[in-house]
Design an enzyme around this catalytic site. Structure first.
Site, PDB file in Angstrom:
ATOM      1  N   THR A  93       9.919 -69.334  12.114  1.00  0.00           N
ATOM      2  CA  THR A  93      10.520 -71.182  12.426  1.00  0.00           C
ATOM      3  C   THR A  93       9.829 -71.386  13.865  1.00  0.00           C
ATOM      4  OG1 THR A  93      12.212 -70.517  11.446  1.00  0.00           O
ATOM      5  CG2 THR A  93      11.973 -72.258  13.169  1.00  0.00           C
ATOM      6  N   LYS A 168      12.709 -77.307   7.655  1.00  0.00           N
ATOM      7  CA  LYS A 168      13.164 -76.487   8.092  1.00  0.00           C
ATOM      8  C   LYS A 168      13.699 -77.011   9.997  1.00  0.00           C
ATOM      9  CE  LYS A 168      14.730 -72.254   9.948  1.00  0.00           C
ATOM     10  NZ  LYS A 168      15.658 -71.638   9.324  1.00  0.00           N
ATOM     11  N   LYS A 243      17.801 -72.808  19.151  1.00  0.00           N
ATOM     12  CA  LYS A 243      15.905 -72.372  19.453  1.00  0.00           C
ATOM     13  C   LYS A 243      15.633 -72.852  18.597  1.00  0.00           C
ATOM     14  CE  LYS A 243      12.246 -70.009  17.269  1.00  0.00           C
ATOM     15  NZ  LYS A 243      11.984 -68.410  16.174  1.00  0.00           N
TER      16      LYS A 243
HETATM   17  P1  NAD Z   1      12.775 -60.237  14.746  1.00  0.00           P
HETATM   18  O1  NAD Z   1      12.874 -60.699  17.019  1.00  0.00           O
HETATM   19  O2  NAD Z   1      14.436 -59.812  14.467  1.00  0.00           O
HETATM   20  O3  NAD Z   1      11.283 -59.757  14.215  1.00  0.00           O
HETATM   21  C1  NAD Z   1       9.885 -59.667  14.804  1.00  0.00           C
HETATM   22  C2  NAD Z   1       9.501 -58.983  14.114  1.00  0.00           C
HETATM   23  O4  NAD Z   1       7.797 -59.356  14.943  1.00  0.00           O
HETATM   24  C3  NAD Z   1       9.886 -57.461  14.991  1.00  0.00           C
HETATM   25  O5  NAD Z   1       9.805 -56.506  14.747  1.00  0.00           O
HETATM   26  C4  NAD Z   1       8.201 -57.694  16.230  1.00  0.00           C
HETATM   27  O6  NAD Z   1       7.580 -56.310  16.692  1.00  0.00           O
HETATM   28  C5  NAD Z   1       7.225 -57.938  15.691  1.00  0.00           C
HETATM   29  N1  NAD Z   1       6.243 -58.571  16.609  1.00  0.00           N
HETATM   30  C6  NAD Z   1       6.319 -59.283  17.560  1.00  0.00           C
HETATM   31  N2  NAD Z   1       4.889 -59.559  18.007  1.00  0.00           N
HETATM   32  C7  NAD Z   1       4.025 -59.014  17.223  1.00  0.00           C
HETATM   33  C8  NAD Z   1       2.349 -58.888  17.388  1.00  0.00           C
HETATM   34  N3  NAD Z   1       1.569 -59.381  18.056  1.00  0.00           N
HETATM   35  N4  NAD Z   1       2.688 -57.927  16.173  1.00  0.00           N
HETATM   36  C9  NAD Z   1       3.129 -57.128  15.385  1.00  0.00           C
HETATM   37  N5  NAD Z   1       4.441 -57.565  15.360  1.00  0.00           N
HETATM   38  C10 NAD Z   1       4.910 -57.784  16.777  1.00  0.00           C
HETATM   39  O7  NAD Z   1      13.081 -61.649  14.283  1.00  0.00           O
HETATM   40  P2  NAD Z   1      13.247 -62.089  12.972  1.00  0.00           P
HETATM   41  O8  NAD Z   1      14.812 -62.361  13.798  1.00  0.00           O
HETATM   42  O9  NAD Z   1      13.545 -61.259  12.226  1.00  0.00           O
HETATM   43  O10 NAD Z   1      12.857 -64.128  13.048  1.00  0.00           O
HETATM   44  C11 NAD Z   1      11.386 -64.097  12.531  1.00  0.00           C
HETATM   45  C12 NAD Z   1      11.426 -65.651  12.507  1.00  0.00           C
HETATM   46  O11 NAD Z   1      11.976 -66.018  11.486  1.00  0.00           O
HETATM   47  C13 NAD Z   1      11.630 -65.999  13.176  1.00  0.00           C
HETATM   48  O12 NAD Z   1      10.531 -67.113  13.879  1.00  0.00           O
HETATM   49  C14 NAD Z   1      13.214 -66.963  13.756  1.00  0.00           C
HETATM   50  O13 NAD Z   1      13.683 -67.820  14.036  1.00  0.00           O
HETATM   51  C15 NAD Z   1      12.938 -66.809  12.164  1.00  0.00           C
HETATM   52  N6  NAD Z   1      14.212 -66.617  11.098  1.00  0.00           N
HETATM   53  C16 NAD Z   1      15.129 -66.026  11.428  1.00  0.00           C
HETATM   54  C17 NAD Z   1      16.357 -66.264  11.027  1.00  0.00           C
HETATM   55  C18 NAD Z   1      17.232 -64.774  10.961  1.00  0.00           C
HETATM   56  O14 NAD Z   1      18.405 -65.095  10.449  1.00  0.00           O
HETATM   57  N7  NAD Z   1      17.282 -64.041  11.272  1.00  0.00           N
HETATM   58  C19 NAD Z   1      16.128 -67.041   9.576  1.00  0.00           C
HETATM   59  C20 NAD Z   1      15.288 -67.670   8.976  1.00  0.00           C
HETATM   60  C21 NAD Z   1      13.972 -67.955  10.205  1.00  0.00           C
END
Ligand code: NAD
Length: 293
Positions: A93, A168, A243
């Site tokens: 997102t 979204k 966010k």
């Molecule tokens: P998270 O922080 O749990 O996961 C992100 C992952 O990306 C981490 O494991 C991190 O190590 C990895 N990462 C960061 N930089 C990197 C790089 N350069 N190379 C490789 N890996 C890298 O976040 P999340 O909860 O999985 O959310 C991800 C996205 O989805 C966000 O944008 C969030 O807003 C969106 N989202 C989350 C939810 C939710 O309920 N958690 C729901 C809908 C959308």
């Protein structure tokens, strides 16, 4: 077998990559966090040591990263190593304008790009029932569809690039506002001496009904699976709601749209987060509105 590179195996990406591996795809996974990579291997993915290794031989790259800055950096690295024509699908997102700029840079470098953010949370990611809102060209959407079907239940082509992110944040702006409205109503009902279950039975079958009420009901009892029943353990964290509301405010300002309730919701969630509740479920804002913390 189609090879997919998956970058970002966090709370959301872990389940999504696992569902691709369970389906007809060979998944080359990469995350900066070694524990996340280990979990991906246990779920049937192939661990790779870098983005360069992950994208080697992949026809599609899916990314699920925290913010637009992460996506921009990862996409720049992918463009250096992937074969031209590889389809890039970003499910993070991020801001509409950021998505459009990243897409333009990708296209310029020879990579078709889709913004494909999701709704459904970690439960939907694990179960493969996410809703995907997709922006980009029709042929890129068609190519991505089998992979998106393996991770989601509702796959909607929203329009040109950026349209997925627009959908979204508009959806989540409704969610943030309706959660606060629902919390305010439960607090007022309480103070007027109404039983919470009785109020739920009435409002959930009347015009006050919403997802915030019937799925994430902010008081314990009426919806046994809602975060209120586990002391507001997320669920959907307050910090993530904040966010998304900030992204909505940014988009509203760029597009000169009037979103006063969206702005008010952002302020209230910012206050709740600043009082140490950022990692709690966003329905926990009812405690602040009740005046209890
Ligand atoms: P998270 O922080 O749990 O996961 C992100 C992952 O990306 C981490 O494991 C991190 O190590 C990895 N990462 C960061 N930089 C990197 C790089 N350069 N190379 C490789 N890996 C890298 O976040 P999340 O909860 O999985 O959310 C991800 C996205 O989805 C966000 O944008 C969030 O807003 C969106 N989202 C989350 C939810 C939710 O309920 N958690 C729901 C809908 C959308």
């Amino acid at each position: 077998m189609t090879t997919i590179a998956f970058i970002g195996l966090g709370a959301m990406g872990a389940g999504m990559a696992a569902n691709l591996a369970k389906s007809q795809f060979s998944v080359q996974a990469f995350d900066l966090n070694p524990a996340a990579l280990e979990a991906a291997v246990a779920a049937g993915c192939h661990a790779k040591a870098s983005i360069a290794e992950a994208v080697a031989g992949a026809e599609i790259v899916v990314s699920m990263l925290p913010t637009g800055a992460h996506v921009k950096a990862v996409m720049a690295e992918i463009a250096q190593h992937a074969t031209k024509g590889t389809l890039l699908v970003d499910s993070s997102t991020i801001a509409v304008e950021e998505a459009r700029a990243i897409a333009a840079a990708a296209l310029e470098a020879g990579f078709p790009f889709l913004d494909a953010p999701v709704s459904g949370g970690t439960g939907g990611a694990n179960a493969g029932t996410l809703t995907f809102m997709v922006g980009g060209e029709a042929d890129a959407f068609a190519k991505a569809q089998p992979a998106l079907n393996a991770m989601g239940k509702n796959i909607i082509h929203a329009g040109a690039v950026g349209a997925g992110q627009a959908a979204k944040i508009c959806n989540n702006m409704i969610l943030g506002i309706t959660m606060i409205a629902t919390c305010e109503a439960f607090v007022l009902a309480e103070k007027l001496g109404l039983d919470a279950q009785k109020f739920y039975d009435i409002a959930s079958t009347s015009s006050g009904q919403s997802w915030s009420m019937t799925t994430y009901c902010p008081v314990p009892g009426p919806v046994p699976t809602s975060p209120a029943n586990r002391d507001y353990a997320a669920g959907f964290a307050t910090a993530l709601m904040l966010k998304d509301l900030k992204l909505a405010a940014q988009a509203a300002s760029t597009a000169a749209a009037n979103t006063p309730l969206g702005a008010a919701a952002a302020q209230l969630f910012a206050l709740h987060a600043s009082q140490g509740h950022g990692s709690e479920d966003f329905s926990g804002i009812i405690k602040m509105l009740r005046g209890g913390h």
